[in-house]
Design a protein around this motif. Sequence first.
Motif, PDB file in Angstrom:
ATOM      1  N   ARG A  37     -88.347  -5.648  -1.081  1.00 44.20           N
ATOM      2  CA  ARG A  37     -87.284  -6.118  -1.962  1.00 44.20           C
ATOM      3  C   ARG A  37     -87.889  -7.187  -2.872  1.00 44.20           C
ATOM      4  N   LEU A  38     -87.818  -6.960  -4.188  1.00 40.47           N
ATOM      5  CA  LEU A  38     -88.355  -7.921  -5.144  1.00 40.47           C
ATOM      6  C   LEU A  38     -87.308  -8.984  -5.437  1.00 40.47           C
ATOM      7  N   THR A  39     -87.732 -10.237  -5.406  1.00 32.12           N
ATOM      8  CA  THR A  39     -86.836 -11.359  -5.655  1.00 32.12           C
ATOM      9  C   THR A  39     -87.572 -12.417  -6.469  1.00 32.12           C
ATOM     10  N   ALA A  40     -86.840 -13.387  -6.946  1.00 36.16           N
ATOM     11  CA  ALA A  40     -87.419 -14.538  -7.641  1.00 36.16           C
ATOM     12  C   ALA A  40     -86.571 -15.747  -7.321  1.00 36.16           C
ATOM     13  N   CYS A  41     -87.193 -16.911  -7.331  1.00 40.36           N
ATOM     14  CA  CYS A  41     -86.480 -18.147  -7.052  1.00 40.36           C
ATOM     15  C   CYS A  41     -85.539 -18.474  -8.218  1.00 40.36           C
ATOM     16  N   GLN A  42     -84.272 -18.723  -7.871  1.00 40.82           N
ATOM     17  CA  GLN A  42     -83.264 -19.069  -8.863  1.00 40.82           C
ATOM     18  C   GLN A  42     -82.559 -20.342  -8.401  1.00 40.82           C
ATOM     19  N   CYS A  43     -82.317 -21.247  -9.320  1.00 41.65           N
ATOM     20  CA  CYS A  43     -81.566 -22.457  -8.991  1.00 41.65           C
ATOM     21  C   CYS A  43     -80.150 -22.056  -8.597  1.00 41.65           C
ATOM     22  N   ALA A  44     -79.713 -22.513  -7.432  1.00 42.90           N
ATOM     23  CA  ALA A  44     -78.371 -22.180  -6.951  1.00 42.90           C
ATOM     24  C   ALA A  44     -77.290 -22.974  -7.687  1.00 42.90           C
ATOM     25  N   ASP A  45     -77.703 -23.960  -8.504  1.00 35.44           N
ATOM     26  CA  ASP A  45     -76.719 -24.739  -9.262  1.00 35.44           C
ATOM     27  C   ASP A  45     -76.618 -24.294 -10.722  1.00 35.44           C
ATOM     28  N   CYS A  46     -77.749 -24.261 -11.442  1.00 33.93           N
ATOM     29  CA  CYS A  46     -77.682 -23.939 -12.883  1.00 33.93           C
ATOM     30  C   CYS A  46     -78.085 -22.501 -13.209  1.00 33.93           C
ATOM     31  N   GLY A  47     -78.683 -21.772 -12.239  1.00 33.51           N
ATOM     32  CA  GLY A  47     -79.047 -20.372 -12.462  1.00 33.51           C
ATOM     33  C   GLY A  47     -80.417 -20.150 -13.070  1.00 33.51           C
ATOM     34  N   HIS A  48     -81.184 -21.219 -13.347  1.00 38.57           N
ATOM     35  CA  HIS A  48     -82.514 -21.084 -13.951  1.00 38.57           C
ATOM     36  C   HIS A  48     -83.474 -20.408 -12.959  1.00 38.57           C
ATOM     37  N   PHE A  49     -84.200 -19.375 -13.438  1.00 41.13           N
ATOM     38  CA  PHE A  49     -85.219 -18.721 -12.622  1.00 41.13           C
ATOM     39  C   PHE A  49     -86.548 -19.439 -12.783  1.00 41.13           C
ATOM     40  N   ARG A  50     -87.310 -19.471 -11.698  1.00 37.77           N
ATOM     41  CA  ARG A  50     -88.635 -20.065 -11.772  1.00 37.77           C
ATOM     42  C   ARG A  50     -89.592 -19.352 -10.826  1.00 37.77           C
ATOM     43  N   ARG A  64     -81.391 -26.949  -4.537  1.00 33.20           N
ATOM     44  CA  ARG A  64     -80.775 -25.739  -3.984  1.00 33.20           C
ATOM     45  C   ARG A  64     -81.368 -24.483  -4.625  1.00 33.20           C
ATOM     46  N   LYS A  65     -81.682 -23.485  -3.789  1.00 32.87           N
ATOM     47  CA  LYS A  65     -82.311 -22.253  -4.264  1.00 32.87           C
ATOM     48  C   LYS A  65     -81.508 -21.035  -3.827  1.00 32.87           C
ATOM     49  N   ALA A  66     -81.588 -20.006  -4.639  1.00 35.27           N
ATOM     50  CA  ALA A  66     -81.061 -18.682  -4.301  1.00 35.27           C
ATOM     51  C   ALA A  66     -82.215 -17.696  -4.508  1.00 35.27           C
ATOM     52  N   TRP A  67     -82.129 -16.564  -3.822  1.00 33.37           N
ATOM     53  CA  TRP A  67     -83.177 -15.535  -3.915  1.00 33.37           C
ATOM     54  C   TRP A  67     -82.525 -14.174  -4.153  1.00 33.37           C
ATOM     55  N   PRO A  68     -82.009 -13.917  -5.352  1.00 33.31           N
ATOM     56  CA  PRO A  68     -81.339 -12.639  -5.610  1.00 33.31           C
ATOM     57  C   PRO A  68     -82.318 -11.463  -5.623  1.00 33.31           C
ATOM     58  N   THR A  69     -81.829 -10.317  -5.221  1.00 34.50           N
ATOM     59  CA  THR A  69     -82.633  -9.095  -5.298  1.00 34.50           C
ATOM     60  C   THR A  69     -82.676  -8.628  -6.748  1.00 34.50           C
ATOM     61  N   LEU A  70     -83.865  -8.333  -7.213  1.00 35.46           N
ATOM     62  CA  LEU A  70     -84.080  -7.887  -8.595  1.00 35.46           C
ATOM     63  C   LEU A  70     -84.250  -6.371  -8.636  1.00 35.46           C
ATOM     64  N   PRO A  71     -84.110  -5.762  -9.825  1.00 32.27           N
ATOM     65  CA  PRO A  71     -84.211  -4.302  -9.924  1.00 32.27           C
ATOM     66  C   PRO A  71     -85.589  -3.735  -9.591  1.00 32.27           C
ATOM     67  N   GLY A  72     -86.641  -4.556  -9.633  1.00 31.08           N
ATOM     68  CA  GLY A  72     -87.982  -4.052  -9.333  1.00 31.08           C
ATOM     69  C   GLY A  72     -88.689  -3.470 -10.536  1.00 31.08           C
ATOM     70  N   THR A  73     -88.215  -3.816 -11.709  1.00 31.34           N
ATOM     71  CA  THR A  73     -88.838  -3.351 -12.944  1.00 31.34           C
ATOM     72  C   THR A  73     -89.167  -4.548 -13.825  1.00 31.34           C
ATOM     73  N   GLY A  74     -90.002  -4.292 -14.826  1.00 30.35           N
ATOM     74  CA  GLY A  74     -90.358  -5.362 -15.744  1.00 30.35           C
ATOM     75  C   GLY A  74     -91.182  -4.855 -16.897  1.00 30.35           C
ATOM     76  N   THR A  75     -91.719  -5.813 -17.649  1.00 27.49           N
ATOM     77  CA  THR A  75     -92.496  -5.523 -18.840  1.00 27.49           C
ATOM     78  C   THR A  75     -93.788  -6.332 -18.797  1.00 27.49           C
TER      79      THR A  75
END
Length: 146
Positions: A37-50, A64-75
């Motif tokens: 499962r591909l994920t990225a660190c996202q701020c759980a308060d403002c939503g900024h990905f890092r 605070r961090k969130a780890w949403p599942t991403l589609p697994g695609t990119g550029t």
Amino acid sequence: MSEAIKYGPAKLLPGDQLHITASADTEPFWEAAREQRLTACQCADCGHFRMPPTPVCPECSSFRKAWPTLPGTGTVFSFAICNRNPVTGEPYVYVPVVVDLDGAPGARLISNVTGCDADDVEIGMKVSVEWTPINEGWILPNFRKV
């Protein structure tokens, strides 16, 4: 005028030569990868990905961090063509890439690409994740040309 070098198929680095070191900030990424499962660190308060993950959000200073599942695609944002295995020094064509991740604006992941000739990799190329087992039971996200 000299003829351009032709590199041939882009290969992934051998998984038995790769090791990772997880920290409190990166372990959720690696645990998700174990589940393919591909994920990225996202701020759980403002939503900024890092990516790479950091302890504090650079936008709002939240811990605070969130780890949403991403589609697994990119550029492909950037790439290089390498013709030597970095561990053994033997001839081996691999293409490290920086991928802009779909579903995570501003997040980029450094990885490798396969599924095409190294000469065919280009900025803007669409890729999808594939999973490669490496040492200690970890799974590495790599990308394949779509």
